[in-house]
Design a protein around this motif. Structure first.
Motif, PDB file in Angstrom:
ATOM      1  N   SER A  69     -12.300 -37.234 -16.017  1.00  0.00           N
ATOM      2  CA  SER A  69     -11.589 -38.084 -15.042  1.00  0.00           C
ATOM      3  C   SER A  69     -12.041 -39.526 -15.193  1.00  0.00           C
ATOM      4  O   SER A  69     -13.174 -39.794 -15.589  1.00  0.00           O
TER       5      SER A  69
ATOM      6  N   LYS B  34     -21.800 -35.210 -10.667  1.00  0.00           N
ATOM      7  CA  LYS B  34     -21.692 -33.892 -10.037  1.00  0.00           C
ATOM      8  C   LYS B  34     -20.685 -33.001 -10.754  1.00  0.00           C
ATOM      9  O   LYS B  34     -20.900 -31.810 -10.922  1.00  0.00           O
TER      10      LYS B  34
ATOM     11  N   PHE C  85     -12.079 -42.808 -12.630  1.00  0.00           N
ATOM     12  CA  PHE C  85     -11.801 -43.431 -11.337  1.00  0.00           C
ATOM     13  C   PHE C  85     -11.980 -44.937 -11.514  1.00  0.00           C
ATOM     14  O   PHE C  85     -13.031 -45.387 -11.972  1.00  0.00           O
TER      15      PHE C  85
ATOM     16  N   ASP D  69     -15.735 -39.812 -16.857  1.00  0.00           N
ATOM     17  CA  ASP D  69     -16.608 -38.694 -17.217  1.00  0.00           C
ATOM     18  C   ASP D  69     -15.820 -37.719 -18.054  1.00  0.00           C
ATOM     19  O   ASP D  69     -14.593 -37.822 -18.156  1.00  0.00           O
TER      20      ASP D  69
ATOM     21  N   ARG E 268     -11.431 -30.636  -0.694  1.00  0.00           N
ATOM     22  CA  ARG E 268     -12.230 -30.327  -1.881  1.00  0.00           C
ATOM     23  C   ARG E 268     -11.388 -29.418  -2.757  1.00  0.00           C
ATOM     24  O   ARG E 268     -10.755 -28.488  -2.270  1.00  0.00           O
TER      25      ARG E 268
ATOM     26  N   GLY F  29     -16.523 -38.039   0.498  1.00  0.00           N
ATOM     27  CA  GLY F  29     -16.914 -39.183  -0.341  1.00  0.00           C
ATOM     28  C   GLY F  29     -15.747 -40.072  -0.732  1.00  0.00           C
ATOM     29  O   GLY F  29     -15.770 -41.289  -0.474  1.00  0.00           O
ATOM     30  N   LEU F  30     -14.710 -39.481  -1.329  1.00  0.00           N
ATOM     31  CA  LEU F  30     -13.591 -40.306  -1.807  1.00  0.00           C
ATOM     32  C   LEU F  30     -12.801 -40.926  -0.656  1.00  0.00           C
ATOM     33  O   LEU F  30     -12.283 -42.033  -0.798  1.00  0.00           O
TER      34      LEU F  30
END
Ligand code: ADP
Length: 319
Positions: free
Chosen positions: A310, A225, A312, A250, A269, A285-286
């Motif tokens: 980033s 996304k 994760f 990413d 957000r 989500g996170l």
């Protein structure tokens, strides 16, 4: 206070009785004096004893009153302090619940308001072309999808507390491959290639397969996304002495240091994500991923640089 007053009254009664008894004994001794003490001296001795006893009584009364006052002040202060301390977590969770409800209502209202205004505008027009009808329906469908995702996420959050965990040995590579398959459509839409690298094929984790897959899908979905079209997302599986690290990198928009501190909070957000309407989401989500990882004894770490991308990393216990 009641106990203290009760005992104080008891002490006062007992002490008074003892003092009166002592006085009576002393009067007896003075009256039975074999040396024939004169009457006047006897009376003076009795009066001075009586005065001493009265003084002792009043000093006892003052001491007891002071003690009770001190107990009242100290006890009151301590009770207030302890009550505040024990109420603090309740107050905090109450405030958190209020904030959560307000955020959830806001997230629900936004798509509903968008749908309402689009429908109203469409109804006001006397003639609508097929294309206009199609556009309104398409836009409404997007909002319905968004609401469905939101309700799914809210349900996941609500069920987090009573999750039945099913731990087993799981192959990390297999798990990643299955998760990648589930986001392949989104990746294809943006022509993003997902590359999976593993230190070795036999890395095993001790986890709940479904929950783990859910976490990986959230992280992969975000990586897609927030990446630009025709880029790459790399998943790296490594193990050390006690853990398995699954790092999803990413080369997308990245997250500033300030925003990194908040991204695991519910409904948070980053401003850049809010402003771009294409990056749909509700900021849950996170928060869900983090809690799911923690339920399995794991964690999620983030490293990111604005405009560079980033990473994760999901850390889980090794099997
Ligand atoms: P959502 O994606 O629905 O907004 P999340 O809880 O998944 O909610 O993410 C919270 C915020 O963290 C996102 O709004 C976005 O700003 C940021 N974020 C998460 N993953 C990435 C990523 N891979 N790259 C850049 N920003 C990200």
């Amino acid at each position: 206070m009641a106990i203290s007053l009760f005992f104080s009254a008891g002490i006062y009664q007992l002490a008074s009785r003892e003092l009166s008894r002592g006085y009576r004994n002393q009067v007896g001794v003075i009256e039975d004096d074999p040396f024939e003490v004169p009457q006047v001296l006897q009376q003076r001795l009795k009066d001075s004893r009586l005065a001493l006893i009265d003084e002792a009584r009043s000093s006892l009364l003052t001491s007891l009153a002071m003690t009770n006052l001190a107990i009242l002040v100290l006890g009151g202060g301590l009770s207030y302090f302890l009550a505040r301390r024990s109420l603090e977590p309740i107050e905090k969770s109450h405030k958190a619940l209020e904030r959560f409800t307000a955020d959830a209502s806001h997230e629900l209202r936004t798509p509903l308001a968008a749908m309402k205004s689009e429908i109203e505008v469409a109804l006001m027009q006397t003639k609508l072309s097929n294309k206009e009808v199609h556009d309104v329906l398409k836009s409404n469908l997007e909002e319905v999808d968004s609401l469905t995702r939101l309700s799914d996420n809210l349900l996941s959050l609500a069920r987090l507390e009573e999750l039945d965990l099913n731990f087993s040995k799981v192959s990390a590579k297999k798990l990643v491959d299955e998760s990648v398959k589930k986001v392949s459509e989104q990746a294809k839409d943006k022509s993003i290639e997902i590359i999976v690298k593993s230190q070795n094929k036999n890395i095993q984790i001790e986890a709940d397969r479904n929950l783990c897959e859910q976490v990986l899908i959230i992280l992969l979905d975000n990586a897609i996304k927030y990446s630009s079209k025709k880029s790459e997302v790399v998943v790296n599986i490594e193990q050390n002495r006690s853990n398995v690290n699954i790092a999803i990198s990413d080369s997308g928009s990245g997250i500033s240091k300030e925003e990194q501190q908040h991204i695991f909070e519910r409904f948070y957000r980053a401003d850049s994500s809010r402003s771009k309407s294409t990056k749909n989401g509700h900021g849950l989500g996170l928060a869900i991923a983090k809690q799911l990882a923690e339920k399995q004894g794991g964690s999620i770490a983030v490293k990111s640089m604005v405009s560079q991308g980033s990473t994760f990393t999901l850390v889980l216990p090794k099997a």
